[in-house]
Design a protein around this motif. Structure first.
Motif, PDB file in Angstrom:
ATOM      1  N   ALA A 261     -15.618  -9.151  -0.799  1.00 17.06           N
ATOM      2  CA  ALA A 261     -16.417  -8.313  -0.277  1.00 17.06           C
ATOM      3  C   ALA A 261     -15.953  -7.206   0.908  1.00 17.06           C
ATOM      4  O   ALA A 261     -16.561  -6.187   1.070  1.00 17.06           O
ATOM      5  N   PHE A 262     -15.015  -7.703   1.342  1.00 19.90           N
ATOM      6  CA  PHE A 262     -14.316  -6.940   2.227  1.00 19.90           C
ATOM      7  C   PHE A 262     -13.195  -5.998   1.658  1.00 19.90           C
ATOM      8  O   PHE A 262     -12.992  -4.746   1.875  1.00 19.90           O
ATOM      9  N   VAL A 263     -12.430  -6.636   0.573  1.00 20.46           N
ATOM     10  CA  VAL A 263     -11.438  -5.745   0.086  1.00 20.46           C
ATOM     11  C   VAL A 263     -11.921  -4.733  -0.893  1.00 20.46           C
ATOM     12  O   VAL A 263     -11.435  -3.832  -1.046  1.00 20.46           O
TER      13      VAL A 263
ATOM     14  N   ALA B 151       1.245  -5.889   3.378  1.00 22.28           N
ATOM     15  CA  ALA B 151       1.061  -7.281   3.282  1.00 22.28           C
ATOM     16  C   ALA B 151       0.572  -7.937   4.506  1.00 22.28           C
ATOM     17  O   ALA B 151      -0.263  -8.548   4.743  1.00 22.28           O
ATOM     18  N   VAL B 152       1.461  -7.637   5.568  1.00 19.46           N
ATOM     19  CA  VAL B 152       1.083  -8.092   6.959  1.00 19.46           C
ATOM     20  C   VAL B 152      -0.321  -7.865   7.410  1.00 19.46           C
ATOM     21  O   VAL B 152      -1.109  -8.429   7.859  1.00 19.46           O
ATOM     22  N   LEU B 153      -0.596  -6.443   7.097  1.00 22.16           N
ATOM     23  CA  LEU B 153      -2.195  -6.033   7.138  1.00 22.16           C
ATOM     24  C   LEU B 153      -3.135  -6.829   6.535  1.00 22.16           C
ATOM     25  O   LEU B 153      -4.044  -7.019   7.285  1.00 22.16           O
ATOM     26  N   GLY B 154      -2.909  -6.987   5.411  1.00 23.30           N
ATOM     27  CA  GLY B 154      -3.822  -7.806   4.592  1.00 23.30           C
ATOM     28  C   GLY B 154      -4.006  -9.372   5.067  1.00 23.30           C
ATOM     29  O   GLY B 154      -5.074  -9.853   5.286  1.00 23.30           O
ATOM     30  N   MET B 155      -2.538  -9.740   5.640  1.00 26.58           N
ATOM     31  CA  MET B 155      -2.746 -11.193   6.030  1.00 26.58           C
ATOM     32  C   MET B 155      -3.562 -11.160   7.314  1.00 26.58           C
ATOM     33  O   MET B 155      -4.382 -11.971   7.561  1.00 26.58           O
ATOM     34  N   SER B 156      -3.253 -10.041   8.311  1.00 29.05           N
ATOM     35  CA  SER B 156      -3.929 -10.054   9.706  1.00 29.05           C
ATOM     36  C   SER B 156      -5.519 -10.085   9.532  1.00 29.05           C
ATOM     37  O   SER B 156      -6.345 -10.554  10.040  1.00 29.05           O
ATOM     38  N   LEU B 157      -6.005  -9.064   8.460  1.00 22.90           N
ATOM     39  CA  LEU B 157      -7.527  -8.960   8.020  1.00 22.90           C
ATOM     40  C   LEU B 157      -7.838 -10.261   7.753  1.00 22.90           C
ATOM     41  O   LEU B 157      -9.052 -10.550   7.812  1.00 22.90           O
ATOM     42  N   GLY B 158      -7.189 -10.950   6.678  1.00 21.82           N
ATOM     43  CA  GLY B 158      -7.484 -12.261   6.428  1.00 21.82           C
ATOM     44  C   GLY B 158      -7.875 -13.190   7.271  1.00 21.82           C
ATOM     45  O   GLY B 158      -9.031 -13.969   7.327  1.00 21.82           O
ATOM     46  N   LEU B 159      -6.973 -13.260   8.366  1.00 23.75           N
ATOM     47  CA  LEU B 159      -7.192 -14.363   9.409  1.00 23.75           C
ATOM     48  C   LEU B 159      -8.259 -13.758  10.284  1.00 23.75           C
ATOM     49  O   LEU B 159      -8.872 -14.885  10.701  1.00 23.75           O
ATOM     50  N   PHE B 160      -8.264 -12.631  10.423  1.00 21.30           N
ATOM     51  CA  PHE B 160      -9.587 -12.224  11.280  1.00 21.30           C
ATOM     52  C   PHE B 160     -10.940 -12.561  10.547  1.00 21.30           C
ATOM     53  O   PHE B 160     -11.556 -13.228  11.301  1.00 21.30           O
ATOM     54  N   LEU B 161     -10.911 -12.268   9.440  1.00 24.93           N
ATOM     55  CA  LEU B 161     -12.165 -12.481   8.545  1.00 24.93           C
ATOM     56  C   LEU B 161     -12.303 -14.202   8.570  1.00 24.93           C
ATOM     57  O   LEU B 161     -13.512 -14.637   8.354  1.00 24.93           O
ATOM     58  N   SER B 162     -11.416 -14.847   8.191  1.00 26.28           N
ATOM     59  CA  SER B 162     -11.513 -16.219   8.257  1.00 26.28           C
ATOM     60  C   SER B 162     -12.101 -16.858   9.273  1.00 26.28           C
ATOM     61  O   SER B 162     -12.622 -18.065   9.467  1.00 26.28           O
ATOM     62  N   ALA B 163     -11.922 -16.338  10.553  1.00 30.05           N
ATOM     63  CA  ALA B 163     -12.341 -16.858  11.977  1.00 30.05           C
ATOM     64  C   ALA B 163     -14.108 -16.739  11.778  1.00 30.05           C
ATOM     65  O   ALA B 163     -14.554 -17.804  12.385  1.00 30.05           O
ATOM     66  N   PHE B 164     -14.631 -15.926  11.147  1.00 32.84           N
ATOM     67  CA  PHE B 164     -15.953 -15.920  10.878  1.00 32.84           C
ATOM     68  C   PHE B 164     -16.599 -17.016   9.908  1.00 32.84           C
ATOM     69  O   PHE B 164     -17.932 -17.351   9.828  1.00 32.84           O
ATOM     70  N   ALA B 165     -15.699 -17.749   9.025  1.00 31.50           N
ATOM     71  CA  ALA B 165     -16.165 -18.862   7.973  1.00 31.50           C
ATOM     72  C   ALA B 165     -16.012 -20.059   8.595  1.00 31.50           C
ATOM     73  O   ALA B 165     -15.147 -20.377   9.554  1.00 31.50           O
ATOM     74  N   ARG B 166     -17.001 -20.905   8.299  1.00 35.69           N
ATOM     75  CA  ARG B 166     -17.143 -22.216   8.698  1.00 35.69           C
ATOM     76  C   ARG B 166     -16.388 -23.097   7.594  1.00 35.69           C
ATOM     77  O   ARG B 166     -15.815 -24.232   7.974  1.00 35.69           O
ATOM     78  N   THR B 167     -16.181 -22.609   6.207  1.00 40.51           N
ATOM     79  CA  THR B 167     -15.356 -23.377   5.229  1.00 40.51           C
ATOM     80  C   THR B 167     -14.420 -22.691   4.699  1.00 40.51           C
ATOM     81  O   THR B 167     -14.666 -21.269   4.728  1.00 40.51           O
ATOM     82  N   GLU B 168     -13.404 -23.310   3.869  1.00 38.39           N
ATOM     83  CA  GLU B 168     -12.583 -22.280   3.272  1.00 38.39           C
ATOM     84  C   GLU B 168     -13.143 -21.435   2.173  1.00 38.39           C
ATOM     85  O   GLU B 168     -13.056 -20.445   1.674  1.00 38.39           O
ATOM     86  N   PHE B 169     -14.252 -22.058   1.604  1.00 36.31           N
ATOM     87  CA  PHE B 169     -15.354 -21.624   0.468  1.00 36.31           C
ATOM     88  C   PHE B 169     -15.722 -20.084   0.923  1.00 36.31           C
ATOM     89  O   PHE B 169     -15.595 -19.249   0.499  1.00 36.31           O
ATOM     90  N   GLN B 170     -16.437 -20.211   2.104  1.00 39.05           N
ATOM     91  CA  GLN B 170     -16.638 -18.830   2.696  1.00 39.05           C
ATOM     92  C   GLN B 170     -15.637 -17.840   3.146  1.00 39.05           C
ATOM     93  O   GLN B 170     -15.945 -16.624   2.932  1.00 39.05           O
ATOM     94  N   ALA B 171     -14.445 -18.355   3.363  1.00 35.11           N
ATOM     95  CA  ALA B 171     -13.572 -17.570   3.748  1.00 35.11           C
ATOM     96  C   ALA B 171     -13.046 -16.745   2.525  1.00 35.11           C
ATOM     97  O   ALA B 171     -12.760 -15.701   2.356  1.00 35.11           O
ATOM     98  N   VAL B 172     -13.042 -17.436   1.599  1.00 32.55           N
ATOM     99  CA  VAL B 172     -12.634 -16.961  -0.026  1.00 32.55           C
ATOM    100  C   VAL B 172     -13.674 -15.836  -0.243  1.00 32.55           C
ATOM    101  O   VAL B 172     -13.533 -14.889  -1.043  1.00 32.55           O
TER     102      VAL B 172
END
Length: 164
Positions: free
Chosen positions: A87-89, A61-82
């Motif tokens: 696409a990654f998982v 679960a922590v792995l998934g959270m850390s990967l999510g935080l890393f990927l969300s750093a590249f998103a400009r909006t919450e929608f892009q993060a979603v």
């Protein structure tokens, strides 16, 4: 929100590590409850130690959270993060060995799966479920932990701080 927290005088890595610790605590409670229901009420059987399965569930679960935080750093909006997450998982779910054993995949797909962290997370759980506690399990867990820390560090390095 994360943007408001970034206006505070703290380091980005401190923020992400705190987020990771809080998420791990919640994941621990969730994994414990799910395990109690699965192993207690539903009488799920596993050959390996149940406590280790709970620990691996929290680690994953922590792995998934850390990967999510890393990927969300590249998103400009919450929608892009979603949009990034499936696409990654999804490719990782297809290639980790959960649906088709890795040794039965085309050689190229098997090689690609060796570079995906979910492969090692699944492999560790599969080994514990089969009560195979060996050096390969330790390697799988070490890779999951290393990718988790790397994703947190890269997430901190790529997180943008706005001062407007």
């Amino acid at each position: 929100t994360l943007e408001r927290l970034m206006a505070m005088p703290m380091e980005k890595l401190d923020l992400l590590v705190g987020y990771g610790i809080a998420f791990a605590a919640v994941a621990g409670v969730q994994a414990t409850i799910v395990s109690l229901v699965a192993f207690g009420l539903l009488d799920l059987h596993t050959d390996g130690p149940r406590g280790l399965i709970v620990v691996l569930a929290v680690t994953n679960a922590v792995l998934g959270m850390s990967l999510g935080l890393f990927l969300s750093a590249f998103a400009r909006t919450e929608f892009q993060a979603v949009q990034f997450m499936p696409a990654f998982v999804f490719p990782q779910i297809l290639l980790c060995g959960l649906i088709v054993p890795r040794d039965q995949m085309a050689r190229l797909l098997e090689l690609v799966s060796a570079f995906l962290p979910l492969t090692y997370a699944y492999d560790a759980l599969h080994r514990v479920g089969d009560d195979v506690i060996d050096a390969r399990l330790a390697l799988d867990v070490a890779i999951v932990l290393a990718v988790t820390l790397l994703a947190l560090a890269l997430g901190a390095a790529t997180l943008r701080r706005q001062t407007s």
